[in-house]
Scaffold this motif. Sequence first.
Motif, mmCIF file in Angstrom:
data_model
loop_
_atom_site.group_PDB
_atom_site.id
_atom_site.type_symbol
_atom_site.label_atom_id
_atom_site.label_comp_id
_atom_site.label_asym_id
_atom_site.label_seq_id
_atom_site.Cartn_x
_atom_site.Cartn_y
_atom_site.Cartn_z
ATOM 1 N N LEU A 206 8.219 45.036 -26.066
ATOM 2 C CA LEU A 206 7.473 44.312 -25.231
ATOM 3 C C LEU A 206 8.046 42.726 -25.792
ATOM 4 C CD1 LEU A 206 4.969 42.949 -23.878
ATOM 5 C CD2 LEU A 206 3.684 43.351 -25.901
ATOM 6 N N LEU A 207 8.522 42.664 -26.988
ATOM 7 C CA LEU A 207 8.984 41.135 -27.467
ATOM 8 C C LEU A 207 10.063 40.842 -26.888
ATOM 9 C CD1 LEU A 207 8.316 41.827 -31.311
ATOM 10 C CD2 LEU A 207 6.940 40.799 -29.797
ATOM 11 N N ASP A 208 10.935 42.081 -26.399
ATOM 12 C CA ASP A 208 12.073 41.604 -25.661
ATOM 13 C C ASP A 208 12.057 40.850 -24.276
ATOM 14 O OD1 ASP A 208 13.848 42.693 -27.615
ATOM 15 O OD2 ASP A 208 14.057 44.546 -26.799
ATOM 16 N N GLN A 209 10.706 41.098 -23.696
ATOM 17 C CA GLN A 209 10.238 40.977 -22.250
ATOM 18 C C GLN A 209 9.699 39.280 -22.214
ATOM 19 O OE1 GLN A 209 11.240 42.296 -19.689
ATOM 20 N NE2 GLN A 209 12.258 43.650 -20.806
ATOM 21 N N LEU A 210 9.413 38.981 -23.668
ATOM 22 C CA LEU A 210 8.518 37.800 -23.752
ATOM 23 C C LEU A 210 9.175 36.500 -22.943
ATOM 24 C CD1 LEU A 210 7.175 37.604 -27.379
ATOM 25 C CD2 LEU A 210 6.059 38.250 -25.166
ATOM 26 N N PRO A 211 10.597 36.202 -22.912
ATOM 27 C CA PRO A 211 10.942 35.142 -22.405
ATOM 28 C C PRO A 211 10.620 35.236 -20.565
ATOM 29 C CG PRO A 211 12.775 36.136 -23.599
ATOM 30 C CD PRO A 211 11.668 37.017 -23.835
ATOM 31 N N LEU A 212 10.928 36.358 -20.103
ATOM 32 C CA LEU A 212 10.446 36.651 -18.829
ATOM 33 C C LEU A 212 8.984 36.396 -18.635
ATOM 34 C CD1 LEU A 212 10.767 37.599 -15.975
ATOM 35 C CD2 LEU A 212 10.323 39.856 -16.729
ATOM 36 N N LEU A 213 8.276 36.823 -19.232
ATOM 37 C CA LEU A 213 6.486 36.771 -19.210
ATOM 38 C C LEU A 213 6.327 35.313 -19.336
ATOM 39 C CD1 LEU A 213 5.408 40.170 -21.342
ATOM 40 C CD2 LEU A 213 5.942 39.635 -18.932
ATOM 41 N N ARG A 214 6.990 34.586 -20.262
ATOM 42 C CA ARG A 214 6.463 33.216 -20.305
ATOM 43 C C ARG A 214 6.546 32.445 -18.910
ATOM 44 N NH1 ARG A 214 9.364 33.651 -25.580
ATOM 45 N NH2 ARG A 214 7.698 33.586 -27.159
ATOM 46 N N LEU B 123 6.777 48.431 -30.161
ATOM 47 C CA LEU B 123 6.502 46.821 -29.881
ATOM 48 C C LEU B 123 7.687 46.018 -29.603
ATOM 49 C CD1 LEU B 123 4.237 44.841 -29.941
ATOM 50 C CD2 LEU B 123 4.469 44.301 -32.226
ATOM 51 N N HIS B 124 8.914 46.351 -30.205
ATOM 52 C CA HIS B 124 10.013 45.374 -29.615
ATOM 53 C C HIS B 124 10.392 45.449 -28.421
ATOM 54 C CE1 HIS B 124 11.310 49.868 -30.090
ATOM 55 N NE2 HIS B 124 12.241 49.687 -29.369
#
Length: 243
Positions: free
Chosen positions: A150-158, A147-148
Amino acid sequence: MNEPTPALDHRLDLQRRQRLGMVEAVWGEHKSAEQIAAIATKLWDAGEVLLVTRVSPQKGEAVAALLETPALRYHSEARCLTFATPASPEPGASPEPGEAFAGAATARVAVLGAGSSDLGVASEALLALQCHGVGAELVLDVGVAGLHRLLDQLPLLRSMDVLIACAGMEGALPTVLAGLLPQPVIGVPVAVGYGVSAGGMAALHGMLASCAPGLTVVNVDNGYGAAMAALRILRGAGAGGRP
């Protein structure tokens, strides 16, 4: 370009791009190379965009041999055929992938794959978006088993307008995304996994049964369908209409 004699009279929907803002995709898996070549020739002559999905490398080579044109391009990861885009199309030449709607070029879509085994389906979605002039970014290996990642990509995905999530096995990735981010999320079940994964049916059922509100789900391995759903969302919201 050679003009093969078609075995059937193919009735193409040449007004679909004008009517819906979507090109008519050609399902290649159960068509012969001769049929695909005949359809490609008709689309070329009509000045339309070519997108043939589910084409094996061998069939792609056979179509290329029939057409004998450098404009034909085989995309190995996506297993698709397109016409290459000329810099300045002449009358009757293959057109540039036009914007599907005003501002399509500024829209941003992320196509996620839970693992590298999802790359083929994700690549089909990515290519289908590119054929419509929509900018898309591929984000791989962000499955929930780590899961980490995916969490690392959250700034991009937002920063994205729409998220397309391709996942096999239990198909949890779209549910997690839809619980973390406000953008529209389109789940694509992928036929990857052991035994009870049942050719993507476990992932499909898991996505359909998701408790994340508003999750959209398309058919197994349907990267093209997910891309078209994204186009409809973007067109309805107006490109760049992030939450």
